[in-house]
Motif scaffolding. Structure first.
Motif, short mmCIF file in Angstrom:
data_model
loop_
_atom_site.label_atom_id
_atom_site.label_comp_id
_atom_site.label_asym_id
_atom_site.label_seq_id
_atom_site.Cartn_x
_atom_site.Cartn_y
_atom_site.Cartn_z
N THR A 33 0.88 -1.17 0.00
CA THR A 33 0.00 0.00 0.00
C THR A 33 0.91 1.21 0.00
O THR A 33 1.76 1.35 0.89
N ALA A 34 0.77 2.07 -0.99
CA ALA A 34 1.64 3.24 -1.08
C ALA A 34 0.81 4.50 -1.33
O ALA A 34 0.06 4.56 -2.29
N GLN A 35 0.97 5.45 -0.44
CA GLN A 35 0.36 6.76 -0.62
C GLN A 35 1.48 7.78 -0.69
O GLN A 35 1.71 8.56 0.24
N VAL A 36 2.22 7.70 -1.81
CA VAL A 36 3.37 8.58 -2.04
C VAL A 36 3.32 9.12 -3.46
O VAL A 36 2.62 8.57 -4.31
N ALA A 37 4.07 10.18 -3.69
CA ALA A 37 4.07 10.82 -5.01
C ALA A 37 4.87 10.03 -6.05
O ALA A 37 4.68 10.22 -7.24
N VAL A 38 5.75 9.14 -5.60
CA VAL A 38 6.57 8.37 -6.54
C VAL A 38 6.02 6.96 -6.69
O VAL A 38 5.33 6.47 -5.81
N GLU A 39 6.33 6.32 -7.80
CA GLU A 39 5.91 4.94 -8.03
C GLU A 39 7.14 4.05 -8.10
O GLU A 39 8.21 4.47 -8.52
N PHE A 40 6.96 2.81 -7.67
CA PHE A 40 8.05 1.84 -7.67
C PHE A 40 7.69 0.68 -8.58
O PHE A 40 6.59 0.14 -8.47
N PRO A 41 8.62 0.27 -9.45
CA PRO A 41 8.36 -0.92 -10.25
C PRO A 41 8.17 -2.13 -9.32
O PRO A 41 8.98 -2.36 -8.43
N GLU A 42 7.07 -2.84 -9.51
CA GLU A 42 6.71 -3.96 -8.65
C GLU A 42 7.82 -5.01 -8.60
O GLU A 42 8.14 -5.53 -7.54
N ALA A 43 8.41 -5.31 -9.74
CA ALA A 43 9.45 -6.35 -9.78
C ALA A 43 10.66 -5.96 -8.95
O ALA A 43 11.26 -6.81 -8.27
N LEU A 44 11.06 -4.69 -8.98
CA LEU A 44 12.20 -4.25 -8.17
C LEU A 44 11.90 -4.33 -6.68
O LEU A 44 12.74 -4.73 -5.88
N ARG A 45 10.69 -3.94 -6.30
CA ARG A 45 10.30 -3.99 -4.89
C ARG A 45 10.31 -5.44 -4.38
O ARG A 45 10.87 -5.74 -3.34
N ILE A 46 9.70 -6.34 -5.16
CA ILE A 46 9.65 -7.75 -4.75
C ILE A 46 11.04 -8.36 -4.72
O ILE A 46 11.39 -9.08 -3.79
N ASN A 47 11.85 -8.07 -5.73
CA ASN A 47 13.21 -8.60 -5.76
C ASN A 47 14.02 -8.11 -4.56
O ASN A 47 14.78 -8.87 -3.96
N GLY A 48 13.86 -6.85 -4.20
CA GLY A 48 14.55 -6.31 -3.03
C GLY A 48 14.16 -7.04 -1.76
O GLY A 48 15.02 -7.38 -0.94
N LEU A 49 12.87 -7.30 -1.58
CA LEU A 49 12.43 -8.04 -0.39
C LEU A 49 12.91 -9.49 -0.42
O LEU A 49 13.27 -10.04 0.62
N LYS A 50 12.92 -10.11 -1.58
CA LYS A 50 13.45 -11.48 -1.68
C LYS A 50 14.91 -11.51 -1.24
O LYS A 50 15.32 -12.42 -0.51
N ASN A 51 15.68 -10.54 -1.69
CA ASN A 51 17.09 -10.47 -1.28
C ASN A 51 17.22 -10.29 0.22
O ASN A 51 18.05 -10.95 0.87
N VAL A 52 16.44 -9.42 0.79
CA VAL A 52 16.48 -9.18 2.24
C VAL A 52 16.15 -10.46 3.00
O VAL A 52 16.85 -10.84 3.94
N ILE A 53 15.10 -11.15 2.58
CA ILE A 53 14.66 -12.36 3.28
C ILE A 53 15.71 -13.47 3.16
O ILE A 53 16.09 -14.08 4.15
N THR A 54 16.19 -13.72 1.95
CA THR A 54 17.15 -14.83 1.78
C THR A 54 18.49 -14.52 2.42
O THR A 54 19.11 -15.41 2.99
#
Length: 190
Positions: A78-99
């Protein structure tokens, strides 16, 4: 010799003059954070989620009965911000953090599924084999608040990571069991 000195001194003086007149400079207010872009970036999210995820997983509520690292599905943002994030980059970043943390295993991700769909699926799976079913879904919330002061804009991004219980038979199924919140504050000179 005099000409070579002038050839070096004049460009140096011009460069110093223009660098000291810089406008629109953005800094993170917290001095432990590096100078950044004007708005929230994927790099900010990766940096903060790596700190927050470890704190999240240290909670006794995030443990599994088997003692194995829990299986986590990466859920909606859920994002209420002026900028948008590519979904794939966000998910990949979280996958990296988790692994890289070694504190959990990834059971899947879905950018299109709502939190309610994850919960409905988990309830429908009760009583079935639990081999690949996630124990939790990790959600993100980001909110932006702007404060305008004389020639300065303070942008406060509130970043929230939450673990929602999906464990079969759990009395807290569908509830947020652990949450971590951080504020990322950026100061932009007009």
């Amino acid at each position: 010799m005099k000409n070579s000195f002038l050839l070096f001194a004049i460009p140096t003086a011009i460069a110093l003059f223009f660098s000291s007149c810089q406008s629109g400079k953005t800094i993170r207010v917290d001095s432990s954070q590096v100078t950044e872009y004007r708005d929230l970036t994927v790099r900010d999210l990766d940096e903060f989620s790596s700190k927050m995820f470890v704190k999240l997983m240290q909670s006794p509520l995030a443990k599994t009965a088997s003692g194995q690292p829990p299986r986590i599905a990466i859920g909606p943002m859920t994002a209420q911000v002026a900028v948008e994030f590519p979904e794939a980059l966000r998910i990949n970043g979280l996958k990296n953090v988790i692994t890289q943390s070694g504190l959990a295993r990834i059971a899947g991700s879905s950018s299109n599924a709502s939190l309610n769909e994850f919960i409905r699926f988990a309830k429908a799976q009760q009583g079935r084999a639990q081999a690949n079913q996630p124990d939790y879904v990790l959600t993100q919330k980001i909110f932006e608040n702007r404060e305008y002061q004389n020639k300065v804009i303070f942008k406060t991004y509130t970043y929230i990571l939450e673990l929602v219980d999906l464990r079969s038979g759990s009395s807290s199924m569908g509830d947020v069991i652990v949450s971590e919140t951080e504020n990322i504050i950026k100061q932009v000179r007009k």
